[in-house]
Design a protein around this motif. Structure first.
Motif, short mmCIF file in Angstrom:
data_model
loop_
_atom_site.label_atom_id
_atom_site.label_comp_id
_atom_site.label_asym_id
_atom_site.label_seq_id
_atom_site.Cartn_x
_atom_site.Cartn_y
_atom_site.Cartn_z
N ILE A 25 52.87 53.50 -57.00
CA ILE A 25 52.35 52.19 -57.42
C ILE A 25 50.95 52.33 -58.01
O ILE A 25 50.64 51.74 -59.06
CB ILE A 25 52.35 51.22 -56.23
N ASN A 26 50.11 53.13 -57.36
CA ASN A 26 48.74 53.32 -57.86
C ASN A 26 48.74 53.97 -59.23
O ASN A 26 47.91 53.64 -60.09
CB ASN A 26 47.94 54.17 -56.87
N ALA A 27 49.67 54.91 -59.44
CA ALA A 27 49.74 55.58 -60.75
C ALA A 27 50.16 54.60 -61.84
O ALA A 27 49.63 54.63 -62.96
CB ALA A 27 50.72 56.76 -60.68
N ILE A 28 51.11 53.72 -61.53
CA ILE A 28 51.53 52.72 -62.51
C ILE A 28 50.38 51.76 -62.80
O ILE A 28 50.11 51.42 -63.96
CB ILE A 28 52.77 51.97 -62.01
N ARG A 29 49.67 51.36 -61.74
CA ARG A 29 48.53 50.45 -61.94
C ARG A 29 47.39 51.11 -62.70
O ARG A 29 46.65 50.44 -63.44
CB ARG A 29 48.05 49.94 -60.59
N ALA A 30 47.23 52.41 -62.53
CA ALA A 30 46.20 53.10 -63.32
C ALA A 30 46.53 53.05 -64.80
O ALA A 30 45.63 52.96 -65.65
CB ALA A 30 46.08 54.55 -62.84
N ASP A 31 47.81 53.11 -65.11
CA ASP A 31 48.26 53.05 -66.50
C ASP A 31 48.32 51.62 -67.01
O ASP A 31 48.00 51.34 -68.17
CB ASP A 31 49.65 53.69 -66.59
N ARG A 32 48.74 50.70 -66.14
CA ARG A 32 48.87 49.28 -66.50
C ARG A 32 48.27 48.46 -65.36
O ARG A 32 48.95 48.07 -64.42
CB ARG A 32 50.35 48.96 -66.73
N VAL B 230 54.26 44.16 -42.11
CA VAL B 230 53.36 43.21 -42.77
C VAL B 230 52.03 43.88 -43.09
O VAL B 230 51.50 43.77 -44.20
CB VAL B 230 53.16 41.97 -41.89
N ASN B 231 51.50 44.61 -42.12
CA ASN B 231 50.21 45.27 -42.31
C ASN B 231 50.26 46.31 -43.43
O ASN B 231 49.35 46.38 -44.27
CB ASN B 231 49.76 45.93 -41.01
N VAL B 232 51.31 47.12 -43.43
CA VAL B 232 51.41 48.19 -44.44
C VAL B 232 51.70 47.60 -45.82
O VAL B 232 51.09 48.01 -46.82
CB VAL B 232 52.48 49.22 -44.04
N MET B 233 52.60 46.63 -45.89
CA MET B 233 52.89 46.02 -47.19
C MET B 233 51.67 45.29 -47.75
O MET B 233 51.42 45.33 -48.96
CB MET B 233 54.08 45.07 -47.08
N ASN B 234 50.89 44.66 -46.89
CA ASN B 234 49.64 44.06 -47.37
C ASN B 234 48.74 45.11 -48.00
O ASN B 234 48.02 44.84 -48.96
CB ASN B 234 48.92 43.35 -46.23
N GLY B 235 48.78 46.33 -47.44
CA GLY B 235 48.00 47.42 -48.00
C GLY B 235 48.46 47.83 -49.39
O GLY B 235 47.66 48.36 -50.19
N LEU B 236 49.73 47.60 -49.70
CA LEU B 236 50.25 47.91 -51.03
C LEU B 236 49.91 46.81 -52.04
O LEU B 236 50.05 47.02 -53.24
CB LEU B 236 51.77 48.09 -50.99
N ASN B 237 49.51 45.65 -51.54
CA ASN B 237 49.05 44.55 -52.38
C ASN B 237 50.12 44.04 -53.34
O ASN B 237 49.92 44.00 -54.56
CB ASN B 237 47.80 44.96 -53.16
N PRO B 238 51.26 43.59 -52.81
CA PRO B 238 52.27 43.00 -53.70
C PRO B 238 51.84 41.63 -54.21
O PRO B 238 50.90 41.02 -53.68
CB PRO B 238 53.51 42.88 -52.80
#
Length: 565
Positions: free
Chosen positions: A131-138, A165-173
């Motif tokens: 996810i971070n790699a995609i966000r770095a690109d877009r 809930v805690n971990v998914m919040n960390g992914l920031n959907p």
């Protein structure tokens, strides 16, 4: 002048030719050591909008093994079409080389040997890296979670979903929709949703008393991304009160609600939506039918049936994306949106090879924090297995056979029934079986193992009812998971027959005698949707059985004969 549908078909064909589905460059690599993170993440950025899709994680935070289905039967108009092809036929359809990483990721053949070569899959710390790699690109990519997230593990059960809930919040959907989450009970769901830092969507979640949209779950949310006004509409699992206990969430009703979906699409279009995305937990065949009935949806991000497809399916002018389950895949979809319309797309189904993708240290630490209080219980070894243990397919997997054996022996039953749920990782021959492994295939909030008397006639009624939920030719009547798993009994099922005529040749395996419709049998099972079911928890039943066996060895299960396919 080329039509929009023709343009999208050309876009799909071109996408496949240049390998934008993600299976052009790395699918033919011969061995894991040849596969790199850069190759998995390589993507030719396209258009002005990016979507990231995950779904059906089932609380699997750490890397696992997960075998794809051997049997996935399509009926009616879906017979022989993806996702209802498996194994070598699936590889042929997508040009996947035998022994390649995509062979391992997407099909079941040679699973144990390929698992030794390619290792585990998933892990939300690796998902975060992608996810971070995609966000770095877009940077303004939308991350959308298709549901079945807060369910399916020991820690999720013990924390009432808070670990996920805690971990998914960390992914920031940016948004999610729902299914098994509701089996935490409506009060707990409300408590969590009211504190979510992102949208909880469901156009088909209604107040049961007033038959009005439920205020807690807005039907859609707008986002501005890449200069485009995007509407994301949520579609929760339509058959919640049928597949799961209605008494756990009596305030809500669901359903597909095509007319309301069309009204929501029209409403967001009237408010200026240039791209309409449906975040769905319908299941793939239901999504295909919905796409044929509701106009104006550009993208359906499909969940529930756990299908992983390396290319989108086009229905009319709607593309449908299937992103697998258990944290095994992440989908990236790049879209070219111009003049208020989706004009083209690129898509990549990214397999999360755990040994190849570097964990995100922040999320890894967060996962460890959730698991630390339960470390001893999670890691306790209960037994070993000489057999591959897996679940996934229209009929019994070996995990299901083991659960049925446990029910028969521990509950002193003639016949066992285990629900046809799709979630649950695999265990390779020679591995230890830990308490965590058992919970990964049994964890739920209504896991009591009942023991009751049933006539042969009633058993047939149950099997016929479940079979119609799966093999009805109209996807809108397919309201279950997979076929109920049976232990101690064999039968024949003809999937081409109408309801009430599919099941025959029911046989009690221990005697070889035909099941007598008027005779009473002792049946043990679990996951009853009836309130007040009594009995020990299924994980305790299975643990006791495994401890007594020491080492699990299962013979191939040939007790179900399938016809009409």
């Amino acid at each position: 002048m080329i039509s929009r549908r023709d343009f999208l078909q050309v876009s799909m064909a071109a996408s496949a030719m240049v390998g934008a589905s993600g299976f052009g460059n790395w699918a033919r690599l011969a061995a894991q050591q040849s596969l790199t993170q850069d190759q998995l993440l390589q993507f030719d950025t396209f258009g002005n909008v990016s979507l990231i899709h995950v779904t059906d994680i089932h609380a699997q935070m750490v890397p696992i093994y997960f075998r794809e289905p051997e049997v996935n039967i399509g009926v009616g108009d879906n017979k022989g079409h993806v996702p209802h092809i498996t194994g070598a036929d699936f590889r042929k359809a997508y040009g996947i080389a035998d022994g390649s990483p995509s062979h391992y990721a997407l099909t079941y053949n040679d699973f144990s040997s390929l698992a030794q070569a390619y290792g585990r899959v998933g892990g939300l710390d690796r998902v975060s890296t992608v996810i971070n790699a995609i966000r770095a690109d877009r940077p303004d990519a939308l991350l959308l979670d298709g549901g079945d997230t807060w369910h399916g593990s020991y820690t999720c059960y013990k924390t009432q979903g808070q670990d996920m809930v805690n971990v998914m919040n960390g992914l920031n959907p940016d948004a999610m929709t729902f299914h098994w989450e509701f089996t935490l009970g409506s009060e707990r769901v409300q408590e969590i949703v009211e504190n979510l830092p992102f949208a909880a969507l469901g156009q088909n979640i209604f107040d049961a008393e007033w038959d009005e949209p439920a205020e807690l779950f807005p039907p859609y949310k707008f986002f501005e991304r890449g200069g485009v006004k995007i509407a994301v509409i949520g579609q929760a699992f339509p058959y919640m009160p049928i597949a799961n206990p209605r008494w756990m969430f009596p305030e809500y009703s669901f359903g597909i609600r095509d007319e309301n979906m069309q009204a929501m699409v029209d409403e967001v279009r009237a408010q200026g939506a240039e791209l309409v995305v449906c975040l769905s937990h319908n299941g793939f065949d239901v999504d295909k039918k919905m796409a044929s009935k509701v106009t104006g949806i550009d993208v359906i991000l499909s969940g529930h049936t756990h299908d992983a497809l390396p290319e989108p399916v086009l229905v009319g002018e709607t593309i449908i994306i299937a992103s697998g389950s258990n944290g095994k895949f992440v989908s990236r979809v790049d879209l070219d949106v111009r003049d208020g319309r989706m004009m083209g797309f690129r898509h990549k189904l990214i397999p999360i090879f755990s040994d190849v993708i570097e964990p995100d240290a922040k999320i890894a630490s967060l996962i460890e924090e959730q698991r630390a209080p339960f470390k001893a219980e999670l890691e306790e070894v209960i037994g070993q297995t000489d057999s591959l243990l897996y679940r996934r397919g229209n009929f019994n997997g070996s995990w299901d056979d083991l659960i049925c054996d446990a029910l028969i022996s521990e509950r002193e039953a003639d016949i066992a029934m285990s629900p046809g749920v799709r979630w649950g990782p695999s265990i390779l021959p020679g591995q230890d079986i830990t308490r965590e492994d058992i919970f990964n295939v049994t964890s739920m909030t209504y896991g009591e193992a009942y023991r009751s008397e049933m006539t042969g006639e009633f058993i047939k009624v149950i099997l016929e009812d479940v079979a119609d939920n799966i093999f009805n030719p109209d996807p809108y009547y397919q309201q279950g998971g997979d076929m109920v798993r049976i232990g101690g009994m064999g039968y024949r099922v003809d999937v081409s027959k109408p309801q009430g005529e599919r099941i025959s040749d029911m046989t009690l395996l221990k005697t070889g005698e035909a099941i007598d419709p008027s005779k009473t049998y002792i049946v043990a099972g679990w996951a009853s949707v009836n309130e007040g079911t009594e009995g020990p928890q299924i994980w305790d039943v299975v643990e006791s059985h495994i401890r007594k066996q020491g080492t699990i060895t299962l013979e191939p299960n040939n007790s179900v004969e399938v016809a009409g396919i």
